[in-house]
Design a protein around this motif. Structure first.
Motif, PDB file in Angstrom:
ATOM      1  N   MET A 129      11.029 -12.232 -32.970  1.00  0.00           N
ATOM      2  CA  MET A 129      10.053 -11.699 -33.918  1.00  0.00           C
ATOM      3  C   MET A 129      10.690 -10.634 -34.799  1.00  0.00           C
ATOM      4  O   MET A 129      10.398 -10.544 -35.998  1.00  0.00           O
ATOM      5  CB  MET A 129       8.861 -11.102 -33.165  1.00  0.00           C
ATOM      6  CG  MET A 129       7.885 -12.116 -32.612  1.00  0.00           C
ATOM      7  SD  MET A 129       7.113 -13.079 -33.933  1.00  0.00           S
ATOM      8  CE  MET A 129       6.457 -11.752 -34.923  1.00  0.00           C
ATOM      9  N   ALA A 137       7.374 -10.709 -44.210  1.00  0.00           N
ATOM     10  CA  ALA A 137       6.133 -10.615 -43.428  1.00  0.00           C
ATOM     11  C   ALA A 137       5.083  -9.813 -44.185  1.00  0.00           C
ATOM     12  O   ALA A 137       3.902 -10.183 -44.225  1.00  0.00           O
ATOM     13  CB  ALA A 137       6.418  -9.987 -42.064  1.00  0.00           C
ATOM     14  N   ILE A 234       2.242 -13.977 -36.022  1.00  0.00           N
ATOM     15  CA  ILE A 234       3.250 -13.210 -36.762  1.00  0.00           C
ATOM     16  C   ILE A 234       2.630 -11.999 -37.443  1.00  0.00           C
ATOM     17  O   ILE A 234       3.159 -10.882 -37.379  1.00  0.00           O
ATOM     18  CB  ILE A 234       3.952 -14.116 -37.794  1.00  0.00           C
ATOM     19  CG1 ILE A 234       4.796 -15.173 -37.087  1.00  0.00           C
ATOM     20  CG2 ILE A 234       4.827 -13.290 -38.742  1.00  0.00           C
ATOM     21  CD1 ILE A 234       5.382 -16.214 -38.010  1.00  0.00           C
TER      22      ILE A 234
END
Length: 405
Positions: A129, A137, A234
């Motif tokens: 991640m 992101a 996410i």
């Protein structure tokens, strides 16, 4: 002069010590709940929940992260607070209905819970991640938020008498008390709803005022797993859990990562069949329980997080009544409140996405893809935005040695 007994002195000192963290805990819960519950409702309804299911989801989320806050604060003796995933709810609102409808969305929520648990159990997943570029992101999140943040302004043209008072209140409070800008605008919105109900004689069903959990049997589809569960995971990790750790660290606390992921993952799994999309470490509201407002004694600030857990359980009891009132709102009002609640997040996401010059082009591609609402092969824009941004970033990076040569 009259003497003061040691017992009286100790009692006064205890009140002075406990007063700030108790107050901070109550404020944390009030701000955390009222500032974003409209976003949660909008997100759940967008992926297919009816009013009863959305109300159940709000209740399930508040119960699970309220109980989780109690447990983590008590066990760690640190001001660890939990919340629902506000960016995740915004993602749901932009994603819309997935293949399989509401049961498939619930299945996606379950997958998210499993992934969060695995993040706590498997360090490699956490490292994976961490490799997702922060700029991409944040750009994906900004693209997801853009249509929602436009809602107050588009609604203003169609229903100015309903929307203008809410927006005016928000602007004034942003000037004098930014923390309370969204809760105050919510109160104005509720007042507008009250006037609307009385003026138009809208009937409020009495059975909708009592909190109730509604079970939904999960369904699992590839489209929902890729297009909803993966982006939701996410966004929750990148925009809630990682910032939540950073907030606590800024106040001198080391977040119990493993136990936090296990508790939030298990809470997400438990709440999913009842409509809860994801719970996580609190980010913005975490500062209220961990900062100086919770008292000068660092060792007692965990009490603020513990109290916030109790306060969330109290707020859970009134969640159904709040949903029922909001359901009677004029068209566009709920979306306007949700959009105002997300403006700060949108601004910080854009700032973070464009902070590094080398990342700006991939970030812009990610942002535009996410904002476009693109849907391909049943998979929504959030996934394609992140995939497209990573591809463009790789292509541009691979050209650098050639250009230098």
């Amino acid at each position: 002069m009259p003497s003061v007994s040691p017992q009286a002195t100790h009692s006064r000192a205890t009140k002075e010590t406990l007063g700030p963290p108790i107050t901070a805990g109550i404020v944390t819960a009030l701000v955390g709940f009222t500032s974003s519950f409209a976003v949660v409702l909008a997100g759940l309804q967008a992926v297919g929940a009816n009013q009863a299911q959305a109300s159940s989801g709000l209740l399930a989320l508040t119960l699970t992260f309220g109980l989780g806050s109690l447990w983590l604060a008590w066990r760690s003796r640190m001001p660890v607070t939990l919340a629902w995933s506000t960016p995740g709810a915004a993602l749901l609102a932009s994603a819309g209905m997935v293949d399989g409808g509401w049961p498939a969305a619930v299945g996606a929520f379950l997958i998210v819970g499993v992934l969060i648990v695995l993040t706590g159990l498997l360090p490699v997943l956490g490292r994976l991640m961490a490799k997702i570029p922060t700029a991409l992101a944040q750009a994906m999140l900004a693209g997801v938020l853009l249509p929602l943040c436009l809602a107050p302004f588009t609604s203003l043209g169609s229903a100015p008498l309903f929307i203008a008072p809410v927006m005016l209140c928000w602007v004034v409070l942003m000037k004098f008390a930014p923390r309370w800008s969204v809760p105050a605008s919510l109160l104005v919105a509720l007042a507008v709803i009250g006037v609307h109900i009385v003026w138009n004689g809208v009937q409020i069903p009495a059975d909708g005022l009592l909190p109730r959990l509604e079970w939904t049997t999960p369904a699992f589809t590839v489209e929902a797993a890729i297009g909803l569960a993966l982006p939701l995971f996410i966004v929750t990790m990148a925009s809630q859990n990682i910032p939540g750790v950073a907030v606590l660290k800024s106040f001198g606390y080391t977040t119990p990562w493993r136990s936090s992921m296990l508790v939030t993952g298990a809470g997400t799994i438990a709440g999913a069949p009842f409509g809860g999309h994801a719970i996580n470490l609190a980010a913005l509201s975490a500062a209220l329980a961990a900062g100086e407002e919770a008292g000068k004694d660092h060792g007692r600030r965990w009490i603020a997080a513990f109290v916030s857990g109790f306060a969330y359980l109290v707020l859970a009891a009134g969640s159904a009544a709040l949903v029922t009132l909001v359901a009677a709102a004029p068209p566009g009002l709920l979306e306007a409140v949700a959009g105002l609640a997300l403006l700060g997040t949108l601004a910080s996401s854009i700032s973070s996405a464009l902070a590094v010059a080398e990342e700006r082009i991939p970030a812009c591609i990610t942002f535009l893809l996410a904002a476009s609402g693109l849907s391909f092969a049943g998979v929504g824009a959030a996934f394609w935005a992140l995939a497209g941004g990573i591809l463009v970033r790789w292509m541009l990076k691979s050209r650098e040695p050639v250009q230098k040569a």
